[in-house]
Design an enzyme around this catalytic site. Sequence first.
Site, PDB file in Angstrom:
ATOM      1  N   THR B  15       0.830  -1.213   0.000  1.00 13.78           N
ATOM      2  CA  THR B  15       0.000   0.000   0.000  1.00 13.78           C
ATOM      3  C   THR B  15       0.860   1.256   0.000  1.00 13.78           C
ATOM      4  O   THR B  15       0.695   2.138  -0.845  1.00 13.78           O
ATOM      5  CB  THR B  15      -0.903   0.013   1.256  1.00 13.78           C
ATOM      6  OG1 THR B  15      -1.587  -1.232   1.325  1.00 13.78           O
ATOM      7  CG2 THR B  15      -1.914   1.136   1.190  1.00 13.78           C
ATOM      8  N   VAL B  16       1.801   1.336   0.962  1.00 11.62           N
ATOM      9  CA  VAL B  16       2.611   2.554   1.075  1.00 11.62           C
ATOM     10  C   VAL B  16       3.558   2.691  -0.111  1.00 11.62           C
ATOM     11  O   VAL B  16       3.684   3.764  -0.706  1.00 11.62           O
ATOM     12  CB  VAL B  16       3.405   2.569   2.403  1.00 11.62           C
ATOM     13  CG1 VAL B  16       4.290   3.800   2.484  1.00 11.62           C
ATOM     14  CG2 VAL B  16       2.453   2.529   3.595  1.00 11.62           C
ATOM     15  N   LYS B 104       8.250   1.340  12.064  1.00 16.12           N
ATOM     16  CA  LYS B 104       8.349   1.663  13.501  1.00 16.12           C
ATOM     17  C   LYS B 104       8.799   0.474  14.326  1.00 16.12           C
ATOM     18  O   LYS B 104       9.474   0.640  15.336  1.00 16.12           O
ATOM     19  CB  LYS B 104       7.039   2.228  14.034  1.00 16.12           C
ATOM     20  CG  LYS B 104       5.824   1.356  13.858  1.00 16.12           C
ATOM     21  CD  LYS B 104       5.033   1.731  12.617  1.00 16.12           C
ATOM     22  CE  LYS B 104       3.909   0.737  12.390  1.00 16.12           C
ATOM     23  NZ  LYS B 104       3.135   1.019  11.189  1.00 16.12           N
ATOM     24  N   GLY B 184      -8.993  -2.645   5.303  1.00 18.56           N
ATOM     25  CA  GLY B 184      -7.576  -2.386   5.042  1.00 18.56           C
ATOM     26  C   GLY B 184      -6.903  -1.546   6.105  1.00 18.56           C
ATOM     27  O   GLY B 184      -5.831  -0.993   5.892  1.00 18.56           O
ATOM     28  N   GLU B 187      -2.867  -3.758  10.720  1.00 19.49           N
ATOM     29  CA  GLU B 187      -1.501  -4.160  10.355  1.00 19.49           C
ATOM     30  C   GLU B 187      -1.522  -5.580   9.784  1.00 19.49           C
ATOM     31  O   GLU B 187      -2.494  -6.321   9.976  1.00 19.49           O
ATOM     32  CB  GLU B 187      -0.595  -4.164  11.596  1.00 19.49           C
ATOM     33  CG  GLU B 187      -0.297  -2.805  12.173  1.00 19.49           C
ATOM     34  CD  GLU B 187       0.689  -2.007  11.332  1.00 19.49           C
ATOM     35  OE1 GLU B 187       1.785  -2.498  11.044  1.00 19.49           O
ATOM     36  OE2 GLU B 187       0.335  -0.877  10.940  1.00 19.49           O
ATOM     37  N   ASP B 198       2.062  -2.115  18.503  1.00 19.30           N
ATOM     38  CA  ASP B 198       2.285  -1.114  17.453  1.00 19.30           C
ATOM     39  C   ASP B 198       2.337   0.289  18.065  1.00 19.30           C
ATOM     40  O   ASP B 198       3.204   1.097  17.725  1.00 19.30           O
ATOM     41  CB  ASP B 198       1.166  -1.205  16.400  1.00 19.30           C
ATOM     42  CG  ASP B 198       1.301  -0.130  15.331  1.00 19.30           C
ATOM     43  OD1 ASP B 198       2.232  -0.228  14.506  1.00 19.30           O
ATOM     44  OD2 ASP B 198       0.498   0.825  15.324  1.00 19.30           O
ATOM     45  N   LYS B 202       5.689   2.950  18.318  1.00 21.58           N
ATOM     46  CA  LYS B 202       5.686   4.359  17.924  1.00 21.58           C
ATOM     47  C   LYS B 202       6.090   5.255  19.093  1.00 21.58           C
ATOM     48  O   LYS B 202       6.756   6.272  18.900  1.00 21.58           O
ATOM     49  CB  LYS B 202       4.308   4.747  17.388  1.00 21.58           C
ATOM     50  CG  LYS B 202       4.039   4.104  16.025  1.00 21.58           C
ATOM     51  CD  LYS B 202       2.586   4.263  15.606  1.00 21.58           C
ATOM     52  CE  LYS B 202       2.336   3.589  14.254  1.00 21.58           C
ATOM     53  NZ  LYS B 202       0.897   3.424  13.984  1.00 21.58           N
ATOM     54  N   GLY B 299      -4.499   4.569   5.203  1.00 22.97           N
ATOM     55  CA  GLY B 299      -4.463   5.038   3.827  1.00 22.97           C
ATOM     56  C   GLY B 299      -3.049   5.291   3.391  1.00 22.97           C
ATOM     57  O   GLY B 299      -2.184   5.621   4.192  1.00 22.97           O
TER      58      GLY B 299
END
Lengths: 425, 425
Positions: B15-16, B104, B184, B187, B198, B202, B299
């Site tokens: 995605t990224v 991260k 979506g 993770e 997670d 961070k 997103g």
Amino acid sequence: MGKKKLRIGIFGLGTVGSGVVELLKRKEGKLGSASFSLEKVVVKNLTKKRDINLSPEILSINPEDILCNLSIDTVIEVIGGIYPARAFVLQALEKGKNVITANKALLATSGSEIFKKAAEKNCYLGVRASNIAAYRLIESLTNSPSRIEKLVGIFNGTCNYILTEMEKTGKPLPDLLKEAQSMGYAEADPADDINGKDTAHKLVVLLGLTLGCFFPLKSIHVEGIANVSSEDIVFAHELGYKIKLLAIARRKEDILEARVHPALVPQDRWLARLAGVENGLEIRDEIGLEIGMQAPGAGKYPTATAIIEDLICIAQGRKLFLSERIPSFNLKPMSEIETKYYLKVYAVDKAGVLAKIANVFGDHDISIESVIQKKIESKKDNLVPVIMLTHRSREDNIQKALRKIKDLPVIKKNPFLIRVEEGIF
Amino acid sequence: MGKKKLRIGIFGLGTVGSGVVELLKRKEGKLGSASFSLEKVVVKNLTKKRDINLSPEILSINPEDILCNLSIDTVIEVIGGIYPARAFVLQALEKGKNVITANKALLATSGSEIFKKAAEKNCYLGVRASNIAAYRLIESLTNSPSRIEKLVGIFNGTCNYILTEMEKTGKPLPDLLKEAQSMGYAEADPADDINGKDTAHKLVVLLGLTLGCFFPLKSIHVEGIANVSSEDIVFAHELGYKIKLLAIARRKEDILEARVHPALVPQDRWLARLAGVENGLEIRDEIGLEIGMQAPGAGKYPTATAIIEDLICIAQGRKLFLSERIPSFNLKPMSEIETKYYLKVYAVDKAGVLAKIANVFGDHDISIESVIQKKIESKKDNLVPVIMLTHRSREDNIQKALRKIKDLPVIKKNPFLIRVEEGIF
């Protein structure tokens, strides 16, 4: 990482200058991995009594002692105002020195030229201290590939103090300004606080950093708080709002709206809650990031800290600060903006007044959301204030309607208008 | 300003990765005054169908095509997870390439080593994309001479989505997690969303950037949302709170408190209002600056934009990112923290239960602010939930009291505790 030594010269030893010297002393010659020394501080008056202790050979009244001193590589300008600050900043850059300035008036009027000179000479230009409400965002705003959609700020601590105290105490503006001055909040010339110019300077600089173009001050609508009264604050409160002096910018494609004026802000919004000398900034960008930042709007440490952060950037070997951009923004004429309006008219206290006003609004496509009309106990002049909150309307329609309303025989005194800003958060 | 050309290699095209490629295509080879070219994209599977169109000679399954390609100077790692990302990042730095990573988990576990390697090789290490809630602040946080006093964040979009929907619909966590996955949001391994890991990654990275030291994950208290039920959300609501999964850090001199757990946040606070996948961060520093930042937590564009911003920094010729600091922070043991607590016990529904519990609290120096005790209409087991909100108390006292309460004959099931966090704004 540069292991070099910064040799620093400072123009000005007022509140901010003393703060910088004090913070530098605490750093004991080290900024991260770099070292530094304070070489010269140029002041107007050598004999003035100061809180800060500096050895006599560091103090000077001769600007050349910094500008023509080849060993000084970094200049901090904290004298404020355009003259002689502008010449000092440009000459320092011309001689290849890095420059840090807190001078928003200077940046607003000569920003393009100063940034161009810094780029040409490959010097670092630090401007974090020019707007404490944006302090931690300035670098990211200049680099970000995601463009600003909207920006709303409270940039003047004196005005926010006055509006806050007016609400609390009902005192008139001149008394509160004197209070602000005695507490050391106001600018050297408090006129620029009250008339919105200081806020406008900061808006022009922030837009310049963000969009890459510095709009001339006269191209944006600037209105101060001189005509806001405690009566308006009371009425605004009844309608669910507070009154704040705001800097507002909105971008839609390449059309930019930029203005400074007092505004009604919904009481429960974040910006409305900033009290006293606090400054604040709300930003939303095109990927949906929203940021609210709140900062103490007065006092030497916030500004001095922002300057130290710029020194750290220089020590890390950074160069220019402003991204190169190709700006192509058109300013939206004030007549085309759309918002809600708070309107106050003084009318002869007789039946039918509201109908007459409503007719004029109807003719100009303006609809009214709420009305406050109060009996005033002791009125010499038989006039009552009528307060109307409109739905969203166009500025030119409002202005046309106001001219018509002003001419109605039942209306005495000029109508007074405050725009409404719903805020981001 | 560097006029050089960046030659970019990307590990990962999920995605990224696709978002980055798409944004780069829109830039048409230019990043400010620098130009760039996308040289290689290394993926796991060449034949996978993808939304994005890339010429076949750019795609590869061989990491050496990036790592051993001398012309590639900038590497973007967006595969996530520790293996093989860790090796790719360290090898790229070893070969003198700039690295940008959104990883991260990797930074939380190997941050010290990676930053050390970047400094040693004089390379830029971009980590803006590792925490979208802090995106616009990351650079300033690493440079600022003003130290953080307090930091409270919502860093996991999946958990915030689940808690928001639980409040709206009353659905149980497993159903809502499935929804988040189908949309979506979650993770790759959603366990790390739910168990708080997670969020903890961070927090560790953000503290690392801010304080210069990366705490081992196991040294901080991490608790997820698995035991939070819609019943708790209803009770919290009655008490004036929402439940959020928070990352919390507080510094007092050189003592640092850092923890991740679900928390009751006052409904009218800014953080409480973040809904759905939104992420957010509140910060207060020692000069009194307060910042609230809100970001879309899911997103591809937000994360991809943060990566592009790091590319722009590289194009400007910046080098290392993390300030050199000499950290000397001690973590406060969890047993010593002080806050208010929400406690839920299930008790046999008979008189005197509350008195028994109150006695235990009294013995442990805990006073109670409010109690909710409800008759439950249809209960098979004759148990009623008793909810107590305490005044500020020490964690060790609470834990001792809970052990005593658990052993009371009238108490069935283990007591459940959620800490309260009043928030900055």
